[in-house]
Enzyme design. Structure first.
Site, short mmCIF file in Angstrom:
data_model
loop_
_atom_site.label_atom_id
_atom_site.label_comp_id
_atom_site.label_asym_id
_atom_site.label_seq_id
_atom_site.Cartn_x
_atom_site.Cartn_y
_atom_site.Cartn_z
N HIS A 35 78.09 31.78 70.59
CA HIS A 35 77.76 33.21 70.67
C HIS A 35 76.30 33.43 71.10
O HIS A 35 75.52 34.07 70.39
CB HIS A 35 78.05 33.91 69.33
CG HIS A 35 78.37 35.36 69.49
ND1 HIS A 35 79.22 36.05 68.66
CD2 HIS A 35 77.93 36.28 70.39
CE1 HIS A 35 79.30 37.31 69.05
NE2 HIS A 35 78.52 37.47 70.09
N GLU A 50 85.09 33.17 64.01
CA GLU A 50 83.67 32.87 64.02
C GLU A 50 83.03 33.03 62.64
O GLU A 50 83.37 33.99 61.96
CB GLU A 50 83.04 33.89 65.00
CG GLU A 50 81.84 33.37 65.68
CD GLU A 50 81.44 34.28 66.84
OE1 GLU A 50 82.28 34.61 67.68
OE2 GLU A 50 80.27 34.65 66.84
#
Ligand code: GLV
Length: 329
Positions: free
Chosen positions: A293, A269
């Site tokens: 997210h 990420e």
């Protein structure tokens, strides 16, 4: 006057609490992940830092702040971005934001991913918007029911328990879980059965991850675990990306070892894919649903997170115990 550095703009309600308590509050001016050198500069001389999960808070940052620093309040439930040992060595309190409101939001998003996967909602949406719907058909976009299926929770703490409540009360699902400790409330209220992780992987139709990222949970779901899952099983990850070995997930998807995956977090990420060298990418799979997210991204949860972080700072700067100290286990 005590001074607080906030590493990114957050819901105003927490900032208002800090100002009302009489502190000087500086919020990083750009609405983006703060660069390391600006973080090191920003924390200097502060009594408290309100950090995000995207900020690596380690010894270098704590030392850059100086010996007056009392607390780093992380605006997140997870705190794998914090070096707890370095903080403890410097007697700096670390807190997180594990409120019921936030956890309910994450549990809801987990369900949104489960339903979207099972009922193929993103595919159906694209299909309709692209003008492909030419008339009802008995085999158009058939998916799977949640009703009566078995949900396997890996991690049966607060968020896992909230997912369990939805599963059993809302969808009549059967519940199995694996955890280091038994969760008696879950067993009593929802008829959950504790299994070994391997047994759970073999049995569950939906597998949802609710463990923190620790050395022991990194790549907890890898090739061996995918091999145990049913080919009709769906995996949902709203915990932390590196809990799943993404390379192994891609291979499992390609080999149709599982039916699909719903991911809110990614191993590298904010990159969606770690490595494109083998030409496998998550984005290419229709049975993979990706959200950036956002499991706790509701107005209600983000307000709560902002206020809890602020209240932790106020408590500690007044010499009191924090409301929600970051604790492993
Ligand atoms: C989000 O991932 C959080 O830990 O709050």
């Amino acid at each position: 006057m005590k001074s607080v550095f906030v590493t990114r703009r957050i819901h105003e309600s927490g900032i208002a609490l800090l100002k009302k308590a009489g502190y000087k509050v500086d919020v990083y001016a750009k609405d983006q992940i703060i660069e390391r050198k600006e973080l090191l500069r920003g924390v200097k001389g502060r009594d408290a830092v309100l950090s995000l999960l995207t900020d690596r808070i380690d010894a270098e940052v704590l030392d850059a702040a100086g010996p007056q620093l009392k607390i780093v309040a992380n605006f997140a439930v997870g705190f794998d971005n914090m070096d707890l040992k370095a903080a403890a060595e410097r007697k700096i309190v670390v807190t997180n934001t594990p409120s019921d409101k936030v956890n309910e939001s994450v549990a809801e998003h987990t369900f949104a991913l489960m339903l979207s996967l099972a009922r193929r909602i993103p595919e159906a949406d694209h299909f309709s918007k692209r003008g492909m719907y030419k008339g009802w058909s008995p085999s158009l976009l058939n998916g799977a029911d949640l009703y009566g299926k078995t949900l396997g929770l890996i991690g049966a703490g607060r968020i896992g328990s909230m997912v369990a409540r939805r599963a059993v009360k809302g969808f009549d699902m059967k519940l199995v879980y694996s955890d280091m400790r038994p969760n008696e409330a879950l067993e009593k209220e929802y008829g959950a059965k504790k299994l070994t992780q391997d047994a759970l992987l073999k049995k569950a139709d939906f597998i949802s991850l609710h463990v923190p990222l620790l050395p022991s949970t990194r790549h907890m779901i890898s090739a061996k675990q995918f091999a145990l899952m049913k080919p009709t099983a769906f995996l949902v990850n709203t915990a932390r990306g590196p809990v799943v070995d993404e390379k192994a997930l891609l291979k499992a998807l390609k080999a149709k070892k599982i039916a699909g995956a719903g991911l809110d977090v990614f191993e590298c990420e904010p990159a969606i894919d770690c490595d494109l060298r083998d030409n496998l990418e998550l984005k290419a799979f229709e049975n993979v649903i990706l959200t950036p997210h956002i499991a706790s991204a509701t107005e209600e949860a983000r307000r709560d997170m902002s206020e809890i972080a602020a209240k932790n700072i106020i408590a500690v700067l007044k010499g009191k115990a924090p409301l929600t100290p970051a604790k492993v286990g």
